[in-house]
Design an enzyme around this catalytic site. Structure first.
Site, PDB file in Angstrom:
ATOM      1  N   LYS A  96       0.840  -1.217   0.000  1.00 51.91           N
ATOM      2  CA  LYS A  96       0.000   0.000   0.000  1.00 51.91           C
ATOM      3  C   LYS A  96       0.865   1.253   0.000  1.00 51.91           C
ATOM      4  CE  LYS A  96      -3.919  -2.416   2.026  1.00 51.91           C
ATOM      5  NZ  LYS A  96      -3.322  -3.731   2.306  1.00 51.91           N
TER       6      LYS A  96
HETATM    7  O1  OMP Z   1      -4.920  -4.547  -0.084  1.00 48.12           O
HETATM    8  C1  OMP Z   1      -5.320  -5.520   0.550  1.00 48.12           C
HETATM    9  O2  OMP Z   1      -4.923  -6.647   0.314  1.00 48.12           O
HETATM   10  C2  OMP Z   1      -6.419  -5.319   1.511  1.00 48.12           C
HETATM   11  C3  OMP Z   1      -7.338  -4.355   1.185  1.00 48.12           C
HETATM   12  C4  OMP Z   1      -8.561  -4.297   1.874  1.00 48.12           C
HETATM   13  O3  OMP Z   1      -9.447  -3.536   1.544  1.00 48.12           O
HETATM   14  N1  OMP Z   1      -8.764  -5.159   2.902  1.00 48.12           N
HETATM   15  C5  OMP Z   1      -7.839  -6.088   3.274  1.00 48.12           C
HETATM   16  O4  OMP Z   1      -8.118  -6.882   4.193  1.00 48.12           O
HETATM   17  N2  OMP Z   1      -6.628  -6.130   2.633  1.00 48.12           N
HETATM   18  C6  OMP Z   1      -5.567  -7.072   3.061  1.00 48.12           C
HETATM   19  O5  OMP Z   1      -6.002  -8.408   2.784  1.00 48.12           O
HETATM   20  C7  OMP Z   1      -5.627  -9.301   3.848  1.00 48.12           C
HETATM   21  C8  OMP Z   1      -6.890  -9.844   4.473  1.00 48.12           C
HETATM   22  O6  OMP Z   1      -6.591 -10.809   5.427  1.00 48.12           O
HETATM   23  P1  OMP Z   1      -7.686 -11.799   6.064  1.00 48.12           P
HETATM   24  O7  OMP Z   1      -8.804 -10.940   6.554  1.00 48.12           O
HETATM   25  O8  OMP Z   1      -6.930 -12.460   7.165  1.00 48.12           O
HETATM   26  O9  OMP Z   1      -8.119 -12.737   4.989  1.00 48.12           O
HETATM   27  C9  OMP Z   1      -4.747  -8.473   4.768  1.00 48.12           C
HETATM   28  O10 OMP Z   1      -3.408  -8.590   4.333  1.00 48.12           O
HETATM   29  C10 OMP Z   1      -5.224  -7.051   4.549  1.00 48.12           C
HETATM   30  O11 OMP Z   1      -4.219  -6.101   4.810  1.00 48.12           O
END
Ligand code: OMP
Length: 274
Positions: A96
């Site tokens: 990001k």
């Molecule tokens: O850019 C991302 O990957 C991201 C964007 C977003 O809107 N929401 C989001 O959860 N993420 C990332 O996606 C992953 C989600 O993880 P889990 O919720 O454990 O599946 C993490 O690494 C977050 O930082």
């Protein structure tokens, strides 16, 4: 990797799953702490257990940077391991990033030149000159945050201007002046449900990186119903819902089982377009 190769991989594996490598030293199985490089040992086991079921891996830099130099080494080793052993995997550095032009250029150099990673997540807030330095690398992708999965997406992204245009819609429209669907993807949270319909009106052909299924409760069915296009157009990430389902010595097997369940649902959804 180009858009067509990505779609070929999706068709071949009947999967558009991205396994999120959000590896937290406090959450990995205790027996791994004896290893010289516990984070890498954990990642290696997860990767070997899931590589045939997914098309992408997304290590999130926060988890590695929080461990200083050791974390950065684990990150690099993980990337090199995937590239060497599973070269068909699309790698996303979830960092990001985004800053004034010359600083963004250094971020781009880190991920694209130094580490030769396929893509990096970028925040759009600072505008064109903060994003375009990432676009100077042939064959590399920018994944721009559009509508995120978290509650805070209401604070800015979902607010409307005087003409009724929401900020995430402005991001989608404006950024298309900087790069085409061959170089740019957008992050859209799986928790955003029907908003995918509005997003597809603006970016019908782009790939979307969709985090938020699993631990955050987003619905894969809804994402597919409103977000899938004729070349799938979706890379759906799950991190905690796959990598932390078991804390015993059988953690990798358990991760495989969790990935298999998601992949089976994806294979079902892909029947609509294949
Ligand atoms: O850019 C991302 O990957 C991201 C964007 C977003 O809107 N929401 C989001 O959860 N993420 C990332 O996606 C992953 C989600 O993880 P889990 O919720 O454990 O599946 C993490 O690494 C977050 O930082």
């Amino acid at each position: 990797m180009d858009k067509q190769q990505l779609f070929e991989n999706i068709k071949r594996k009947k999967s558009f799953l991205c396994v999120g490598l959000d590896t937290d030293i406090k959450k990995i199985p205790e027996h791994l702490l004896k290893e010289e490089e516990p984070i890498f040992a954990f990642n290696k086991a997860i990767i070997d257990a899931t590589a045939d079921l997914c098309i992408a891996y997304k290590p999130n830099l926060a988890f590695y940077e929080s461990m200083g130099v050791k974390g950065w080494i684990a990150f690099e080793k993980t990337v090199q391991y995937i590239k060497k052993n599973y070269p068909d995997q699309f790698i996303i550095a979830d960092a990001k990033r985004g800053d004034i032009g010359n600083t963004s250029a250094m971020y781009a150099r880190t991920f694209f030149e130094e580490l030769n990673i396929d893509s990096v997540t970028v925040a759009p807030y600072m505008g064109e000159d903060s994003v375009t330095p990432f676009l100077t690398y042939e064959g590399k992708w920018v994944i721009l945050l559009a509508l995120t999965s978290n509650k805070g997406s209401h604070d800015f992204q979902l607010t409307e201007d005087v003409n009724g245009e929401r900020l995430f819609e402005k991001v989608l429209r404006k950024s298309q002046e900087w790069a085409s669907e061959d170089r740019m993807m957008y992050v859209v949270g799986a928790t955003q449900g029907r908003a995918f319909e509005d997003i597809r009106k603006i970016v019908p052909n782009h790939f979307l990186l969709v985090p938020g299924v699993g631990a955050q409760g987003g619905s894969l069915d809804e994402v597919c119903k409103y977000g899938m296009n004729s070349t799938c157009g979706l890379i759906v990430n799950s991190s905690r819902g796959i990598i932390y389902v078991d804390k015993t010595e059988k953690f990798a097997e358990a991760a495989r089982k969790a990935a298999q369940e998601v992949q089976a649902q994806m294979a079902e959804q892909l029947k609509a377009i294949l």
